[in-house]
Design an enzyme around this catalytic site. Structure first.
Site, PDB file in Angstrom:
ATOM      1  CB  CYS A 135      -0.940   0.001   1.210  1.00  0.00           C
ATOM      2  SG  CYS A 135      -0.118   0.346   2.790  1.00  0.00           S
ATOM      3  CB  CYS A 161       3.534  -0.196   3.465  1.00  0.00           C
ATOM      4  SG  CYS A 161       2.719  -0.858   4.941  1.00  0.00           S
ATOM      5  CG  ASP A 216      -4.640  -8.592  67.490  1.00  0.00           C
ATOM      6  OD1 ASP A 216      -4.154  -8.772  66.357  1.00  0.00           O
ATOM      7  OD2 ASP A 216      -4.011  -8.812  68.549  1.00  0.00           O
ATOM      8  CB  CYS A 257      -1.071  -3.467   2.421  1.00  0.00           C
ATOM      9  SG  CYS A 257       0.711  -3.236   2.590  1.00  0.00           S
ATOM     10  CB  CYS A 278       0.408  -2.686   6.887  1.00  0.00           C
ATOM     11  SG  CYS A 278      -0.827  -2.060   5.698  1.00  0.00           S
TER      12      CYS A 278
END
Length: 529
Positions: A21, A24, A344, A109, A112
């Site tokens: 793509c 990228c 306690d 793509c 990716c």
């Protein structure tokens, strides 16, 4: 102005032809400024196709002495922003006659897997924001985190080897660090969109986190060959569903030889049929902390729930009487209670009370005025006559350290009603008033040996003050080092605490009542009523 240059043209054409793509392609061409990535995907694809059609002589820069890089990048970002705003230079995909594939805008793509395509667009961001708004969390900023499938690293490695080989033909080099990281590019695109849609800033330090987890079942086996070549990198972990984590895959990719990788994995990577799937969109808020001091007036109330072998011994506890109200108001999932020491079940805590802090896990409501906190404190106090709370306030995680420091370093003051087997007179107890900084050794008491390690602990009784009651009873006021077992100091615990009141007076002594009169920890800060 388009961000790629003539030098990038062959690499861009190669990647586009093999199914990568535009965003990228920018990453592999080292485009490290944000604006080009932010353009709508179809517009980006059109511009890339147009760039690849341009004749070389049109790409020659007319400026003989180019301006500094910082100025050029700024001008480039401005021109792309203008391009996006004005719509100039837009070309319909259906009308582009390109050397690239005519259907590139429809292809997923191969690097990716659609992350920088469909999942960067406004429609997807709006879906995530709808989830965020429906979650019911209060927030004024957010941190956005994403989890990508580990096979993306394998595909990126394959694409890197392809590009590196192509650039080598031009006597150029490309290191792994020269590629813009997928997560970086994704954040450049999505952060402004999230901020605009939700009306709050993205802040890495925000306590409110929105996380998106992606998966890609179709290519899940991409990583499997690495386990055979680098078995040491993939070891099972209890909290991991798969050994193929991103870190393990990256470790193997750094270790594997290029020739071994190329024998096992296609280069360029194959184009998938489908984009990634969104496994989950989650919202979570970091813990908030509430502190204060509590008084306990009951001699039949434990500090925390008293449960033995799954059976509850008493119906309530200090912890629950306070935290139940906080959970409801903060809309938190759970809580963790801590305090400066503990008393306690049969011991009262008087004076200015014992410091405590409550961690509220994943609270949906976090913003309160000081008046609202005061009203919450009053609500707690009105709900029971067994406890009272003061100085209730929001604090930081770091501030709780002041309370824990006091557990061992500070002092505590007590009042004890003591019985003796022998008849006593006032003069028999007066010598205790003169003892200062008495050092004692306490072996872990028998009554707590099931939950505390066996050890001998040195403690200090700073001073004692006696008050005669009758021939078998007297009241002892004493100030001690924090962590002293008072009951054992009185009766000796079968010789496990030395010296003790019984041995000092040469009698058998026991404790009938004990009150904590002060816990000398100057935290949390006192508030005006």
């Amino acid at each position: 102005m388009f961000p790629l240059t003539e030098e990038n043209k062959r690499v861009a054409q190669l990647l586009l032809n093999t199914g990568t793509c535009p965003r990228c392609i920018f990453r592999f061409c080292g485009v490290d400024f944000h604006a080009p990535y932010k353009l709508p995907y179809k517009e980006l694809l059109n511009e890339l196709q147009k760039f690849l059609e341009t004749e070389k002589d049109e790409l020659i820069l007319e400026v003989m002495n180019p301006p500094p890089k910082k100025i050029r990048l700024q001008e480039l970002e401005d021109s792309i922003d203008n391009l996006s705003q004005n719509g100039e230079g837009r070309i319909s995909v259906s009308h582009v006659g390109s050397t690239a594939s005519k259907n590139s805008n429809l292809n997923v793509c191969n690097v990716c897997l659609g992350i920088l395509q469909e999942f960067c667009e406004k429609d997807f961001i709006k879906k995530v924001c709808q989830k965020v708004e429906a979650s019911g969390f209060e927030f004024t900023s957010l941190v956005f985190s994403v989890s990508f499938p580990p096979q993306l690293s394998v595909r990126e490695h394959a694409a890197w080897l392809l590009v590196k080989q192509e650039m080598g033909k031009q006597s150029l080099s490309l290191g792994r660090d020269d590629i813009v990281q997928l997560k970086e590019a994704y954040k450049w695109i999505t952060h402004p969109l999230f901020s605009e849609e939700l009306g709050v800033p993205i802040d890495g330090k925000s306590l409110f986190e929105v996380s998106v987890v992606f998966a890609h079942p179709e290519t899940v086996e991409d990583c499997h060959f690495l386990a055979a070549i680098c078995p040491d990198c993939f070891k099972p972990a209890k909290n991991k569903q798969s050994v193929f984590t991103r870190m393990a895959v990256m470790k193997a990719l750094n270790k594997i030889k290029e020739e071994d990788f190329l024998k096992q994995f296609p280069c360029p990577p194959n184009s998938p049929k489908a984009v990634c799937a969104v496994l989950e969109i989650e919202c979570a808020h970091g813990a908030v902390f509430v502190a204060g001091r509590y008084n306990k007036y009951s001699r039949n109330l434990p500090q925390t729930p008293w449960i033995i072998d799954g059976e509850r011994k008493l119906e309530s506890s200090v912890e629950e009487l306070i935290s139940d109200h906080l959970l409801a108001v903060f809309k938190a999932e759970s809580f963790n209670f801590s305090s400066s020491g503990r008393e306690d079940v049969d011991v009262r805590t008087l004076g200015n009370g014992r410091p405590f802090a409550i961690e509220l896990v994943n609270p949906h409501r976090v913003h309160f005025t000081s008046q609202e906190i005061k009203e919450l404190q009053q609500k707690i106090n009105n709900s029971s006559n067994k406890i009272q709370v003061r100085d209730l306030q929001l604090v930081t995680r770091e501030a709780i350290g002041h309370m824990k420091e006091g557990e061992e370093e500070k002092t505590k003051t007590y009042s004890a009603l003591i019985w003796t087997n022998k008849a006593i007179q006032k003069k028999d107890i007066e010598f205790l008033n003169d003892i200062k900084d008495l050092k004692i050794d306490q072996k872990t008491p028998l009554r707590v040996l099931h939950r505390r390690p066996l050890a001998v602990r040195a403690r200090v009784i700073h001073f004692m003050e006696t008050q005669y009651v009758d021939e078998h009873h007297f009241r002892l006021h004493l100030k001690t080092q924090a962590g002293t077992y008072i009951k054992e100091f009185v009766h000796g615990d079968f010789g496990r605490t030395k010296p003790n009141i019984g041995s000092l007076m040469n009698v058998t002594a026991d404790i009938l009542e004990l009150d904590v009169e002060s816990v000398d920890v100057d935290w949390p800060p006192a508030l005006d009523d």
